[in-house]
Design a protein around this motif. Structure first.
Motif, PDB file in Angstrom:
ATOM      1  N   HIS A 187       0.979  -1.246  -0.056  1.00 40.18           N
ATOM      2  CA  HIS A 187      -0.014   0.267  -0.193  1.00 40.18           C
ATOM      3  C   HIS A 187       0.760   1.291  -0.180  1.00 40.18           C
ATOM      4  O   HIS A 187       0.311   2.478  -0.846  1.00 40.18           O
ATOM      5  N   CYS A 188       1.722   1.128   0.445  1.00 39.86           N
ATOM      6  CA  CYS A 188       2.733   2.911   0.788  1.00 39.86           C
ATOM      7  C   CYS A 188       4.206   2.543  -0.258  1.00 39.86           C
ATOM      8  O   CYS A 188       5.000   3.866  -0.128  1.00 39.86           O
ATOM      9  N   GLN A 189       3.785   2.003  -1.584  1.00 38.88           N
ATOM     10  CA  GLN A 189       4.620   1.444  -2.296  1.00 38.88           C
ATOM     11  C   GLN A 189       5.557   2.952  -3.419  1.00 38.88           C
ATOM     12  O   GLN A 189       4.261   3.501  -2.914  1.00 38.88           O
TER      13      GLN A 189
ATOM     14  N   PRO B 130      10.693   2.428  -5.784  1.00 39.07           N
ATOM     15  CA  PRO B 130      11.191   1.037  -5.396  1.00 39.07           C
ATOM     16  C   PRO B 130      11.075   1.019  -3.873  1.00 39.07           C
ATOM     17  O   PRO B 130      11.647   0.143  -3.292  1.00 39.07           O
ATOM     18  N   VAL B 131      10.714   1.600  -3.270  1.00 36.97           N
ATOM     19  CA  VAL B 131      11.068   1.389  -2.025  1.00 36.97           C
ATOM     20  C   VAL B 131       9.461   0.943  -1.689  1.00 36.97           C
ATOM     21  O   VAL B 131       8.406   2.126  -1.894  1.00 36.97           O
ATOM     22  N   LEU B 132       9.275   0.758  -0.312  1.00 40.43           N
ATOM     23  CA  LEU B 132       8.060   0.424   0.789  1.00 40.43           C
ATOM     24  C   LEU B 132       8.542   1.579   2.309  1.00 40.43           C
ATOM     25  O   LEU B 132       9.336   1.400   2.848  1.00 40.43           O
ATOM     26  N   VAL B 133       7.420   2.834   2.230  1.00 42.37           N
ATOM     27  CA  VAL B 133       8.338   3.480   3.074  1.00 42.37           C
ATOM     28  C   VAL B 133       7.681   2.978   4.304  1.00 42.37           C
ATOM     29  O   VAL B 133       8.197   3.617   5.500  1.00 42.37           O
ATOM     30  N   CYS B 134       6.908   2.242   4.349  1.00 36.77           N
ATOM     31  CA  CYS B 134       6.500   1.568   6.083  1.00 36.77           C
ATOM     32  C   CYS B 134       8.067   1.018   5.998  1.00 36.77           C
ATOM     33  O   CYS B 134       7.951   1.307   7.527  1.00 36.77           O
ATOM     34  N   ARG B 135       8.631   0.810   5.114  1.00 37.87           N
ATOM     35  CA  ARG B 135      10.074  -0.474   6.345  1.00 37.87           C
ATOM     36  C   ARG B 135      11.286   0.493   5.645  1.00 37.87           C
ATOM     37  O   ARG B 135      11.664   0.566   6.744  1.00 37.87           O
ATOM     38  N   ASP B 136      10.818   0.936   4.221  1.00 38.39           N
ATOM     39  CA  ASP B 136      12.189   1.678   4.269  1.00 38.39           C
ATOM     40  C   ASP B 136      11.986   3.426   4.669  1.00 38.39           C
ATOM     41  O   ASP B 136      12.962   3.818   4.965  1.00 38.39           O
ATOM     42  N   GLY B 137      11.148   3.665   5.482  1.00 39.16           N
ATOM     43  CA  GLY B 137      10.931   5.495   6.172  1.00 39.16           C
ATOM     44  C   GLY B 137      10.106   4.752   6.878  1.00 39.16           C
ATOM     45  O   GLY B 137      10.599   3.767   7.150  1.00 39.16           O
TER      46      GLY B 137
ATOM     47  N   HIS C 221      17.687  11.040  -1.506  1.00 42.35           N
ATOM     48  CA  HIS C 221      17.245  10.001  -1.500  1.00 42.35           C
ATOM     49  C   HIS C 221      15.427  10.262  -1.706  1.00 42.35           C
ATOM     50  O   HIS C 221      14.975  10.161  -2.535  1.00 42.35           O
ATOM     51  N   ALA C 222      14.910  11.605  -1.053  1.00 43.12           N
ATOM     52  CA  ALA C 222      13.265  11.175  -0.633  1.00 43.12           C
ATOM     53  C   ALA C 222      13.442  12.998  -1.668  1.00 43.12           C
ATOM     54  O   ALA C 222      12.238  12.096  -2.058  1.00 43.12           O
ATOM     55  N   GLU C 223      13.889  13.127  -2.524  1.00 45.07           N
ATOM     56  CA  GLU C 223      13.902  13.909  -3.584  1.00 45.07           C
ATOM     57  C   GLU C 223      13.907  13.263  -4.818  1.00 45.07           C
ATOM     58  O   GLU C 223      12.516  13.672  -4.939  1.00 45.07           O
ATOM     59  N   GLY C 224      14.648  12.151  -5.388  1.00 49.96           N
ATOM     60  CA  GLY C 224      13.415  11.436  -6.539  1.00 49.96           C
ATOM     61  C   GLY C 224      12.587  10.709  -6.049  1.00 49.96           C
ATOM     62  O   GLY C 224      11.487  10.659  -6.564  1.00 49.96           O
ATOM     63  N   LEU C 225      11.967  10.431  -4.865  1.00 48.31           N
ATOM     64  CA  LEU C 225      11.319   9.614  -4.293  1.00 48.31           C
ATOM     65  C   LEU C 225       9.776  10.682  -4.153  1.00 48.31           C
ATOM     66  O   LEU C 225       8.810  10.214  -4.410  1.00 48.31           O
ATOM     67  N   LEU C 226       9.735  11.914  -3.950  1.00 45.31           N
ATOM     68  CA  LEU C 226       8.520  12.316  -4.146  1.00 45.31           C
ATOM     69  C   LEU C 226       8.447  12.935  -5.545  1.00 45.31           C
ATOM     70  O   LEU C 226       7.082  13.529  -4.995  1.00 45.31           O
ATOM     71  N   SER C 227       9.044  13.292  -6.435  1.00 43.70           N
ATOM     72  CA  SER C 227       8.303  13.095  -7.578  1.00 43.70           C
ATOM     73  C   SER C 227       7.674  12.028  -7.999  1.00 43.70           C
ATOM     74  O   SER C 227       7.309  11.788  -9.469  1.00 43.70           O
ATOM     75  N   THR C 228       7.620  10.599  -6.921  1.00 42.83           N
ATOM     76  CA  THR C 228       6.960   9.068  -7.771  1.00 42.83           C
ATOM     77  C   THR C 228       5.932   9.514  -7.309  1.00 42.83           C
ATOM     78  O   THR C 228       5.092   9.985  -6.771  1.00 42.83           O
ATOM     79  N   PRO C 229       4.886   9.447  -8.576  1.00 41.67           N
ATOM     80  CA  PRO C 229       2.885   9.341  -8.103  1.00 41.67           C
ATOM     81  C   PRO C 229       3.052   7.819  -7.085  1.00 41.67           C
ATOM     82  O   PRO C 229       3.640   7.307  -6.583  1.00 41.67           O
ATOM     83  N   GLU C 230       2.489   8.816  -6.550  1.00 41.06           N
ATOM     84  CA  GLU C 230       1.293   6.956  -5.082  1.00 41.06           C
ATOM     85  C   GLU C 230       0.944   6.306  -5.841  1.00 41.06           C
ATOM     86  O   GLU C 230      -0.165   7.098  -6.915  1.00 41.06           O
ATOM     87  N   ARG C 231       0.794   5.018  -5.226  1.00 45.27           N
ATOM     88  CA  ARG C 231       0.130   4.228  -6.128  1.00 45.27           C
ATOM     89  C   ARG C 231      -1.068   4.049  -5.868  1.00 45.27           C
ATOM     90  O   ARG C 231      -1.516   4.729  -4.826  1.00 45.27           O
TER      91      ARG C 231
END
Ligand SMILES: Cc1cc2nc3c(=O)[nH]c(=O)nc-3n(C[C@H](O)[C@H](O)[C@H](O)COP(=O)(O)OP(=O)(O)OC[C@H]3O[C@@H](n4cnc5c(N)ncnc54)[C@H](O)[C@@H]3O)c2cc1C
Ligand code: FES
Length: 268
Positions: A239-241, A244-251, A258-268
């Motif tokens: 749910h939190c993907q 490439p990361v699962l925010v519940c585990r990797d965050g 790392h975060a800057e690129g993740l924030l430009s990834t649309p939420e599933r």
């Protein structure tokens, strides 16, 4: 017991922070969960209603502090809990606010309820203030009525520079007005020695990180907590993907590199 079974905690104290936000101090009714570190979160279960992630906002022995803003069904139920009520909890989950390297200037920047996950870090850094250079806490809110942890401020101010700004001041407001990035000039940090910690709305974290990078703070010395809707918290449901990361585990705490690129990834 299965890893996702909540354990019972009892509400030891309840403090109203704002019109829609309360802090609950929770004590284990049987065995405590493993110790929490600043930045981590628990899944809190309002019996009969549901479960939500909530960062730890206070750590004192086995007592867990959680500051919850009522925005929907579960958070409203948790905010209604009274002293003596039962709440389920599981965790600790997620990554931590890494303690700043010795000698760093510490810069903590929050927006709204984002101050809650940062509070245990503030306490830890203030306890060890002699190890660091300047310590600054910059907090931004929409209006003065949203301020959190007012009882902590005098103690924090005795050891750190604490500045508060609001978007919409009221008559007599003694603090600053405007975005929290407007406070960055008043914090006396050395960019190359700064360890920065950000938590708040994504737009606020982006603007703050961009400003800090421009001032010469290296991206890997900026840490941010990314919140995503979660269900399992155990890297099982997806749910939190986020890319490439699962925010519940990797965050939820990531370095800005790392975060800057993740924030430009649309939420599933
Ligand atoms: C790691 C993590 C730590 C968190 N820590 C805290 C905390 O310390 N205190 C706190 O009050 N809240 C925290 N949250 C947010 C909290 O989990 C949500 O507010 C909660 O899940 C909402 O559930 P609900 O049933 O009350 O409302 P819902 O009916 O599910 O949602 C109500 C509204 O809130 C929005 N919402 C749902 N989840 C989130 C979210 N994660 N972020 C922003 N908006 C959301 C929904 O889109 C909807 O508009 C955290 C979230 C995460 C992922
Ligand atoms: S919340 Fe289920 S995988 Fe992250």
């Amino acid at each position: 017991m299965h890893a996702t079974t909540p354990v019972p905690y009892r509400v030891l104290a309840r403090r109203r922070e704002t019109a829609d936000t309360v802090t609950l101090d929770l004590v284990p009714a049987a065995g405590p969960l493993r110790p929490f570190r600043p930045g981590q979160y628990a899944m809190l279960y309002a019996f009969g209603t549901g479960e939500i992630p909530a960062s730890v906002s206070g750590i004192s022995g086995d007592t867990l502090g959680h500051t919850v803003r009522a925005v929907g069904k579960v958070s409203e139920a948790l905010c209604r809990a009274e002293r003596g009520d039962w709440i389920g909890a599981r965790g600790p989950y997620g990554t931590v606010w890494q303690t700043p390297p010795a000698g760093s200037d510490v810069l903590i920047v929050s927006g709204g309820i984002g101050l809650a996950p940062l509070r245990p870090l503030i306490e830890e850094v203030l306890d060890r203030a002699k190890e660091f250079g300047t310590i600054s806490v910059l907090a931004g809110y929409r209006n003065p009525g949203e301020q959190l942890f007012l009882a902590d401020l005098p103690r924090w101010r005795s050891r750190a520079h604490v500045h508060v700004t609001v978007d919409h001041p009221e008559p007599g407001w003694p603090g600053a007005t405007g975005l929290v990035t407007g406070l960055l000039d008043s914090a006396g940090y050395r960019p190359d020695r700064c360890a920065a910690y950000l938590c708040g709305p994504e737009v606020m974290m982006r603007a703050t990180a961009r400003d800090l990078l421009r001032r010469g703070v290296p991206a890997d010395r900026i840490r941010a907590s990314l919140e995503r809707n979660m269900r399992c918290a155990t890297a099982w449901c997806g749910h939190c993907q986020l890319g490439p990361v699962l925010v519940c585990r990797d965050g939820p705490v990531f370095g800005w590199d790392h975060a800057e690129g993740l924030l430009s990834t649309p939420e599933r």
